[in-house]
Design a protein around this motif. Sequence first.
Motif, PDB file in Angstrom:
ATOM      1  N   ALA A   1       0.839  -1.201   0.000  1.00 52.43           N
ATOM      2  CA  ALA A   1       0.000   0.000   0.000  1.00 52.43           C
ATOM      3  C   ALA A   1       0.873   1.249   0.000  1.00 52.43           C
ATOM      4  N   PHE A   2       1.961   1.210   0.789  1.00 51.49           N
ATOM      5  CA  PHE A   2       2.895   2.336   0.817  1.00 51.49           C
ATOM      6  C   PHE A   2       3.476   2.577  -0.572  1.00 51.49           C
ATOM      7  N   ARG A   3       3.898   1.484  -1.221  1.00 51.61           N
ATOM      8  CA  ARG A   3       4.510   1.631  -2.553  1.00 51.61           C
ATOM      9  C   ARG A   3       3.525   2.235  -3.547  1.00 51.61           C
ATOM     10  N   SER A   4       2.260   1.940  -3.366  1.00 45.81           N
ATOM     11  CA  SER A   4       1.288   2.481  -4.319  1.00 45.81           C
ATOM     12  C   SER A   4       1.067   3.976  -4.094  1.00 45.81           C
ATOM     13  N   GLN A   5       1.611   4.512  -3.017  1.00 43.61           N
ATOM     14  CA  GLN A   5       1.414   5.936  -2.751  1.00 43.61           C
ATOM     15  C   GLN A   5       2.672   6.767  -2.949  1.00 43.61           C
ATOM     16  N   ILE A   6       3.682   6.165  -3.553  1.00 41.76           N
ATOM     17  CA  ILE A   6       4.850   6.944  -3.920  1.00 41.76           C
ATOM     18  C   ILE A   6       5.044   6.756  -5.421  1.00 41.76           C
ATOM     19  N   GLY A   7       5.771   7.674  -6.043  1.00 40.65           N
ATOM     20  CA  GLY A   7       5.912   7.620  -7.492  1.00 40.65           C
ATOM     21  C   GLY A   7       7.307   7.199  -7.908  1.00 40.65           C
ATOM     22  N   PHE A   8       7.382   6.416  -8.998  1.00 45.14           N
ATOM     23  CA  PHE A   8       8.674   5.978  -9.524  1.00 45.14           C
ATOM     24  C   PHE A   8       8.794   6.327 -10.998  1.00 45.14           C
ATOM     25  N   VAL A   9       9.946   6.851 -11.356  1.00 45.80           N
ATOM     26  CA  VAL A   9      10.258   7.086 -12.768  1.00 45.80           C
ATOM     27  C   VAL A   9      11.606   6.412 -13.029  1.00 45.80           C
ATOM     28  N   PHE A  10      11.690   5.667 -14.133  1.00 47.42           N
ATOM     29  CA  PHE A  10      12.897   4.899 -14.416  1.00 47.42           C
ATOM     30  C   PHE A  10      13.588   5.420 -15.674  1.00 47.42           C
ATOM     31  N   GLN A  11      14.796   4.919 -15.899  1.00 51.22           N
ATOM     32  CA  GLN A  11      15.529   5.311 -17.110  1.00 51.22           C
ATOM     33  C   GLN A  11      14.740   4.906 -18.349  1.00 51.22           C
TER      34      GLN A  11
ATOM     35  N   PRO B   1      16.516   9.334 -14.756  1.00 52.75           N
ATOM     36  CA  PRO B   1      15.358   9.591 -15.632  1.00 52.75           C
ATOM     37  C   PRO B   1      15.748  10.168 -16.989  1.00 52.75           C
ATOM     38  N   THR B   2      16.952  10.710 -17.084  1.00 50.34           N
ATOM     39  CA  THR B   2      17.361  11.320 -18.356  1.00 50.34           C
ATOM     40  C   THR B   2      18.426  10.477 -19.052  1.00 50.34           C
ATOM     41  N   GLY B   3      18.673   9.263 -18.516  1.00 51.97           N
ATOM     42  CA  GLY B   3      19.763   8.429 -19.021  1.00 51.97           C
ATOM     43  C   GLY B   3      19.623   8.021 -20.477  1.00 51.97           C
TER      44      GLY B   3
END
Length: 243
Positions: free
Chosen positions: A99-109, A186-188
Amino acid sequence: MPDAQKMFERITLPRDAGLPVSLCNVSKTYRTGFGLPVHALNLVSLRVPSGQALAITGPSGSGKSTLLHLVGAMDTPDEGSITVGELELARLQERERAAFRSQIGFVFQRFHLLPALTALDNVAAPLLPLKVGFDKQQRARELLAAVGLSGRERDLPSHLSGGEQQRVAIARALVNSPGLLFADEPTGDLDSRTGAKVMGALLELRSKRGLTLLIATHDAGLASRCDRVIELLDGQIVSDSEG
Ligand SMILES: Nc1ncnc2c1ncn2[C@@H]1O[C@H](COP(=O)(O)OP(=O)(O)O)[C@@H](O)[C@H]1O
Ligand SMILES: [Mg+2]
């Protein structure tokens, strides 16, 4: 009410100014194929105040991704404690961690967009299993506008440039209104001009939407646009522009 929904509400995090993050003596050791230990993080302590944009720099293998994975509860430390907002991550049960993970945001290369879905549906996708009190499509449309992609809602990822795809990925990462956003290189995969635009978009969203930003990057120029830059080497913080 389904259990997952109840859990989600129980750990709902405050989200007006961004979540503070704190690491105290955090270590993580991996074993290689030969059984040799790799100290990916070695007694790292760090306080990131609410709303700060923190750049995490350091050579490949220095521990940047490990740090993000631990703070994002995608992995657990061997020792030390990590607090996000009021939550001490080690105290969460497995389902609470989800549930915690669903409330934070992730952006990957790599943007990891679903190729058969439009930009709009990619942004709305994380909301599909959730019952929410707002219009999902409308939320997705607003987020695409926030990253400068109004009018591109119906485009498939293959019709978007790399920078545009990354902005769709950023919009998707914000769909649950997180107070904390992680971006791992994120800009890789972007040229430097596009990378600069993507960094600009992240920093603008930070101010407008009340986010704390943790950005791992190799690019010293982009890192210097953040409020603060730390450098990792062999799993330890060797410099801190605030320290
Ligand atoms: N799942 C894993 N298993 C084994 N070793 C790992 C694993 N993840 C990371 N490592 C090792 O931990 C160190 C730090 O890796 P990482 O955090 O990915 O660094 P960075 O993101 O700075 O390149 C590296 O030596 C890497 O090989
Ligand atoms: Mg990495």
